[in-house]
Design a protein around this motif. Structure first.
Motif, PDB file in Angstrom:
ATOM      1  N   UNK A   1       0.845  -1.203   0.000  1.00 26.15           N
ATOM      2  CA  UNK A   1       0.000   0.000   0.000  1.00 26.15           C
ATOM      3  C   UNK A   1       0.876   1.247   0.000  1.00 26.15           C
TER       4      UNK A   1
ATOM      5  N   UNK B   1       2.532   1.666  -3.437  1.00 31.93           N
ATOM      6  CA  UNK B   1       1.553   2.042  -4.470  1.00 31.93           C
ATOM      7  C   UNK B   1       1.163   3.512  -4.359  1.00 31.93           C
TER       8      UNK B   1
ATOM      9  N   UNK C   1      -7.265  -4.125   2.593  1.00 26.65           N
ATOM     10  CA  UNK C   1      -6.432  -2.952   2.372  1.00 26.65           C
ATOM     11  C   UNK C   1      -7.150  -2.005   1.442  1.00 26.65           C
ATOM     12  N   UNK C   2      -6.577  -0.820   1.221  1.00 26.17           N
ATOM     13  CA  UNK C   2      -7.219   0.129   0.309  1.00 26.17           C
ATOM     14  C   UNK C   2      -7.322  -0.483  -1.086  1.00 26.17           C
ATOM     15  N   UNK C   3      -8.483  -0.361  -1.692  1.00 28.59           N
ATOM     16  CA  UNK C   3      -8.626  -0.884  -3.057  1.00 28.59           C
ATOM     17  C   UNK C   3      -7.726  -0.092  -3.999  1.00 28.59           C
ATOM     18  N   UNK C   4      -7.109  -0.803  -4.932  1.00 33.04           N
ATOM     19  CA  UNK C   4      -6.074  -0.171  -5.755  1.00 33.04           C
ATOM     20  C   UNK C   4      -6.592   0.329  -7.097  1.00 33.04           C
ATOM     21  N   UNK C   5      -7.846   0.015  -7.439  1.00 37.40           N
ATOM     22  CA  UNK C   5      -8.304   0.348  -8.798  1.00 37.40           C
ATOM     23  C   UNK C   5      -8.187   1.839  -9.125  1.00 37.40           C
ATOM     24  N   UNK C   6      -8.562   2.741  -8.197  1.00 38.42           N
ATOM     25  CA  UNK C   6      -8.418   4.164  -8.560  1.00 38.42           C
ATOM     26  C   UNK C   6      -6.968   4.536  -8.875  1.00 38.42           C
TER      27      UNK C   6
ATOM     28  N   UNK D   1      -4.657   2.529 -10.008  1.00 35.60           N
ATOM     29  CA  UNK D   1      -4.291   1.910 -11.286  1.00 35.60           C
ATOM     30  C   UNK D   1      -4.768   2.763 -12.461  1.00 35.60           C
ATOM     31  N   UNK D   2      -5.975   3.338 -12.333  1.00 34.43           N
ATOM     32  CA  UNK D   2      -6.497   4.176 -13.421  1.00 34.43           C
ATOM     33  C   UNK D   2      -5.750   5.505 -13.485  1.00 34.43           C
TER      34      UNK D   2
ATOM     35  N   UNK E   1     -11.212   3.229   0.273  1.00 33.07           N
ATOM     36  CA  UNK E   1     -12.180   2.145   0.280  1.00 33.07           C
ATOM     37  C   UNK E   1     -11.423   0.834   0.515  1.00 33.07           C
ATOM     38  N   UNK E   2     -11.815   0.094   1.534  1.00 38.36           N
ATOM     39  CA  UNK E   2     -11.097  -1.135   1.869  1.00 38.36           C
ATOM     40  C   UNK E   2     -11.727  -2.358   1.218  1.00 38.36           C
TER      41      UNK E   2
ATOM     42  N   UNK F   1      -7.159  -7.617  -0.270  1.00 44.32           N
ATOM     43  CA  UNK F   1      -5.988  -7.331  -1.105  1.00 44.32           C
ATOM     44  C   UNK F   1      -5.919  -8.347  -2.244  1.00 44.32           C
TER      45      UNK F   1
END
Lengths: 331, 331
Positions: free
Chosen positions: A227, A230, A256-261, A263-264, B254-255, B258
């Motif tokens: 995290x 990233x 954990x914090x979602x990574x999609x934002x 990644x975009x 937003x969690x 992983x």
């Protein structure tokens, strides 16, 4: 009698001693078309944890009450198989047995004079190939870029960082003890190294260590360390995901914090891999790594534990971070 | 007088009416080297939410008390610029103004007889290109594979699914109302569609809809929907991350579970993108999409709201899922 280590129980969370069972069997014999192998060095690796689960993965699970297996260097003590002679040394994925008969399939002969035998389980074996192929084929680093490596003091991470330096990159490692941090800087010539266990704000520490941001993140661990990295990636960052050692023992999903934002916003690429997908690159990789080794541009660390009986403990110690570099058991 | 919509305040969470301000200014005039444009159609898109924040992203943020801007189709009502004539129609990223003077830079003339003018903001514009390029360049679907699309009834998602069908894939859409689900199946010929709001076990629903697993996941939303799809991906899955509409308004991270272990176990690839990275592919994409449109293989949905004053509301409605297909304001 011949000692054998079986999978006794499927671990829940971290593996424990009672997940393994030592038995003795009659000494194996080499039949026609077989060699008799004596185990010399055994590789223990985090990925074996996945094979101890009864779930589908990229390789079949170990079976209960059957031998564990991993990368091994063995000596041919008897041969009834053309192409192999007594005194040859071979590597392959072999059972955790002191002696075993084998039909030769998947064995590769190795030269004990070209490198230490244990190197064929590390820098010239699976972990070195994993570092080289993951970094080159997915990370695609360019000179001047910044590479961050987690699990940096491990067998794969330490090689990733050194290749990054050879290629002209800034290299920052993340590891879990001050000794490892020191080793990364002095022995492996990382530009910076961070002890994640004593750093209160890892995100800020990564930012400070990477003034121009992170172009390649070679991820060996997953979880909160990732995290923090990233949060510092540059546009078009590449993230080879080699392993997730911190998550292998998880019994519930790790949040954990979602990574999609991210990644975009960063047009970033993340790719999980296993080294066998890059088999076509192995000859190139081994040739290049051997050259760098000979030129003294590449070195490696090993933690060598002695004794066949110590294999399970050495494996369990991986998850406590007790190894520096490749964890090897010398039999 | 000429109506203009300004950014009045940076939204916290979902945008609200008071984040926008309507003002009137003197009617603009076309100077030498300019055209005077009359706004005909305005595109409202989720990505604009990111530009309303004061944070670095792939495009600069809107400035406070300056006009908002987005994709627009406009009519040339006066021209003092060679190459443009009164009565021409153009598209470009233009201010939210009823009339504006423009130097022509970045404008593209469009043919009102070849397609409906609004199509140049959708299937033959940014959203169509986003669908085509993200699917083809990152998703790389092969005939017989299974594609899952989230935000499937949106402007991008509905095109992704149709292209998947043209290429011979099984296509499963995820959307948020029964009407959208019905439209995906009847109008866009998706094989299956799932209403995530009325499905209690989305992971199981995706599994049931994808008996051979998910090879390509075209992700428009992020969040829990994506968790459910990721739990069903096949080895070597490709995940173009086009947007994360469900997360754009988040005020805290937003969690979710992983994803690194899944990425490793499945050797999966996830790549965020913005369509401009694929500019070199646009001519091919537009030619192919135009052909499919003419052949009747591709159709599109629009939600058209009338009136310049409705632009902010139409934009806000995107985050409530009130649109089917491309959200357009007709002025």
């Amino acid at each position: 009698m011949n000692k054998v280590i079986l999978l006794n129980a499927r671990p829940v969370g971290k593996p424990v001693s009672s997940d393994f069972k030592f038995i003795e069997e009659a000494m194996p014999v080499a039949n026609e078309g077989q060699v008799l192998l004596k185990t010399k060095y055994v590789s223990v690796d985090p990925y074996l944890r996945g094979r101890m689960n009864d779930s589908e993965s990229y390789i079949p699970p170990f079976e209960l009450n059957k031998p564990m297996a991993s990368g091994v260097v063995a000596e041919v003590v008897e041969s009834k198989l053309p192409g192999f002679e007594k005194g040859d040394f071979v590597t392959g994925v072999l059972d955790w047995k002191e002696y075993q008969a084998h039909n030769g399939q998947g064995l590769m002969k190795v030269d004990p004079n070209a490198a230490d035998l244990s190197a064929y389980l590390g820098i010239l074996g699976m972990t070195g190939l994993t570092a080289y192929c993951g970094l080159m084929e997915i990370g695609k680093p360019k000179a001047g870029e910044t590479i961050v490596v987690s699990g940096a003091a491990g067998a794969v991470g330490s090689v990733v960082g050194q290749i990054g330096k050879i290629l002209g990159c800034r290299v920052v490692g993340i590891a879990g003890t001050d000794e490892k941090v020191e080793m990364l800087k002095s022995k492996f010539h990382f530009d910076e190294a961070i002890n994640y266990k004593t750093t209160t704000d890892l995100k800020a520490a990564v930012k400070a260590a990477c003034p121009t941001g992170v172009d390649v993140y070679f991820d060996n661990v997953g979880a909160a360390i990732s995290d923090a990295v990233l949060a510092n990636i540059n546009r078009y960052a590449r993230i080879p995901v080699c392993g997730a050692i911190s998550l292998y023992n998880a019994t519930t999903p790790d949040l954990g914090p979602r990574i999609q934002p991210t990644m975009v916003i960063k047009s970033a690429l993340m790719q999980g891999f296993i080294v066998s997908a890059f088999a076509a690159k192995f000859p190139e990789a081994i040739a290049q790594m051997s050259t760098w080794l000979k030129e003294g541009k590449l070195s490696y660390a090993e933690t060598v534990v002695e004794g066949f009986d110590q294999i399970p403990q050495a494996f369990m110690d991986l998850f406590e971070g007790k190894n520096e570099g490749k964890m090897i058991v010398k039999v």
